[in-house]
Motif scaffolding. Structure first.
Motif, PDB file in Angstrom:
ATOM      1  N   UNK A 298       0.800  -1.188   0.004  1.00  0.00           N
ATOM      2  CA  UNK A 298      -0.010  -0.006   0.009  1.00  0.00           C
ATOM      3  C   UNK A 298       0.859   1.211  -0.071  1.00  0.00           C
ATOM      4  N   UNK A 299       0.647   2.075  -0.802  1.00  0.00           N
ATOM      5  CA  UNK A 299       1.477   3.376  -0.984  1.00  0.00           C
ATOM      6  C   UNK A 299       0.500   4.553  -0.473  1.00  0.00           C
ATOM      7  N   UNK A 300       1.196   5.462   0.091  1.00  0.00           N
ATOM      8  CA  UNK A 300       0.741   6.827   0.574  1.00  0.00           C
ATOM      9  C   UNK A 300       1.594   7.842  -0.109  1.00  0.00           C
ATOM     10  N   UNK A 301       1.449   8.565  -1.017  1.00  0.00           N
ATOM     11  CA  UNK A 301       2.421   9.642  -1.648  1.00  0.00           C
ATOM     12  C   UNK A 301       1.830  11.214  -1.538  1.00  0.00           C
ATOM     13  N   UNK A 302       2.799  11.780  -1.455  1.00  0.00           N
ATOM     14  CA  UNK A 302       2.469  13.426  -1.091  1.00  0.00           C
ATOM     15  C   UNK A 302       2.483  14.159  -2.443  1.00  0.00           C
ATOM     16  N   UNK A 303       2.624  13.478  -3.721  1.00  0.00           N
ATOM     17  CA  UNK A 303       2.677  14.276  -4.835  1.00  0.00           C
ATOM     18  C   UNK A 303       1.925  13.547  -5.940  1.00  0.00           C
ATOM     19  N   UNK A 310       6.054   6.586  -9.045  1.00  0.00           N
ATOM     20  CA  UNK A 310       7.225   6.066  -7.894  1.00  0.00           C
ATOM     21  C   UNK A 310       6.651   4.950  -7.165  1.00  0.00           C
ATOM     22  N   UNK A 311       5.297   4.733  -7.035  1.00  0.00           N
ATOM     23  CA  UNK A 311       4.877   3.759  -6.273  1.00  0.00           C
ATOM     24  C   UNK A 311       4.179   2.577  -7.101  1.00  0.00           C
ATOM     25  N   UNK A 312       4.669   2.296  -8.401  1.00  0.00           N
ATOM     26  CA  UNK A 312       3.989   1.680  -9.355  1.00  0.00           C
ATOM     27  C   UNK A 312       4.029   0.155  -8.939  1.00  0.00           C
TER      28      UNK A 312
END
Length: 360
Positions: A298-303, A310-312
């Motif tokens: 699970x990814x949580x990204x700020x952009x 980046x979290x492919x």
């Protein structure tokens, strides 16, 4: 060495229904910090540990009042129970009668040869393993005098001495630990012992410290040994509630591709492009996602610009900015949602994927 080394093939033993050694998966252990004489509090903490993924649990048995609670505790939990005993062989005998699945003790400090014989005989009759727990802070005086301080050689000599005490009574259901608060001494001790015995080894860096220091030292010591194929069970020791140990343990195992359990959370470190309060979002998600048992990235990204790319490799994730964000799967955008709905929407999607309930 660029890849995980083959596992050292150790003897197979069983703690309850859990196989240890002999190629079995590395097992995650912990220890309660409740007063074992308070049976209900101990049961409740063990159940929380079970929910977190703990597979074997150890309790301190300081006196007969604690022994009396062991049958109740055993009945109230679903994982194997180990009794931690020091100095008094009668407590070990009482724990065995109470039905524990394992003992942790040092044969050399429970009262002499005849006492060792009684415990070994009772444990063998019940097919209950004994873990010999060597600790750098409690080495025998003659070994300290000979080696000067708790060197790896001194630790291993202590372990072999205790092993021989049990083997002399034809007892071989043995597991061994060599714990030090020094990472390099811990690693060297286990390396040396693994060359001298094929009994299963329980890994840990003892008295590792608070959450950050304890996690780092444990990851280094345990991780190096597991990478080299050494170790059959492990405990991450930190000065926190024991439930906090379990996610760290599985992170170590996941990082080495030895075990897969629960959520691997991928999140960016934040930078000048971040346009969302990312840190509290990640902390909230991490707390709630601990309930999940299914392996998932699970990814949580700020952009929203670079986040999905980046979290492919993440199974599912969110990327936020300027009051809104996107839900994505495998790097592909699925929908746009408001900032306030990012975490609830992510959690609902995780529920859909895993079939596990997170939100009340």
């Amino acid at each position: 060495m660029s890849s995980l080394q083959p596992r050292h093939l150790t003897r197979r033993i069983h703690l309850g229904s859990v196989p240890i050694g002999g190629g079995a998966p590395v097992v995650v252990q912990s220890m309660t910090n409740t007063d074992t004489r308070d049976g209900q509090a101990t049961i409740e903490q063990i159940r929380r540990l079970e929910d977190a993924g703990c597979e074997i649990v150890r309790v301190a048995v300081l006196d007969e009042a604690a022994v009396e609670q062991l049958p109740r505790i055993k009945k109230g939990i679903g994982i194997p129970l180990i009794a931690d005993i020091h100095f008094d062989h009668r407590l070990a005998l009482g724990a065995l009668k109470a039905g524990v699945d394992g003992l942790r003790l040092n044969p050399g400090n429970i009262g002499g040869e005849d006492k060792v014989a009684k415990v070994a005989r009772a444990a063998k009759e019940r097919q209950v393993p004994i873990r010999i727990g060597v600790n750098s802070g409690s080495l025998e005086k003659d070994l300290l005098a000979r080696f000067g301080h708790p060197t790896p050689e001194a630790m291993v000599e202590s372990a072999l001495r205790h092993i021989r005490l049990l083997e002399d009574h034809d007892f071989h259901l043995i597991k061994v630990s060599l714990k030090s608060s020094d990472v390099l001494n811990t690693v060297a001790s286990y390396r040396l012992l693994s060359e001298k015995t094929n009994y299963p080894l329980h890994l840990g860096v003892t008295e590792a410290g608070t959450l950050v220091d304890g996690a780092v030292k444990s990851a280094l010591g345990i991780g190096i040994l597991l990478f080299e194929g050494i170790g059959d069970t492990l405990r991450v020791s930190i000065t926190r509630d024991p439930e906090e140990e379990i996610p760290i343990a599985y992170s170590i195992l996941r990082g080495l591709r030895l075990r897969e359990r629960g959520v691997e959370l991928i999140s960016c470190p934040t930078c000048g492009r971040t346009e969302i309060e990312l840190i509290p979002l990640v902390e909230k998600a991490e707390r709630l996602l601990r309930k999940v048992k299914t392996p998932l990235k699970v990814a949580i990204m700020g952009c929203v610009v670079n986040g999905p790319g980046e979290a492919r490799e993440a199974d599912v994730g969110i990327a936020g900015g300027r009051g809104k964000g996107i839900l994505f799967k495998k790097g592909e955008r699925v929908e746009t949602v408001s900032e306030s709905e990012l975490i609830p929407r992510l959690l609902r999607e995780v529920e859909n994927i895993t079939g596990e309930k997170i939100l009340d």
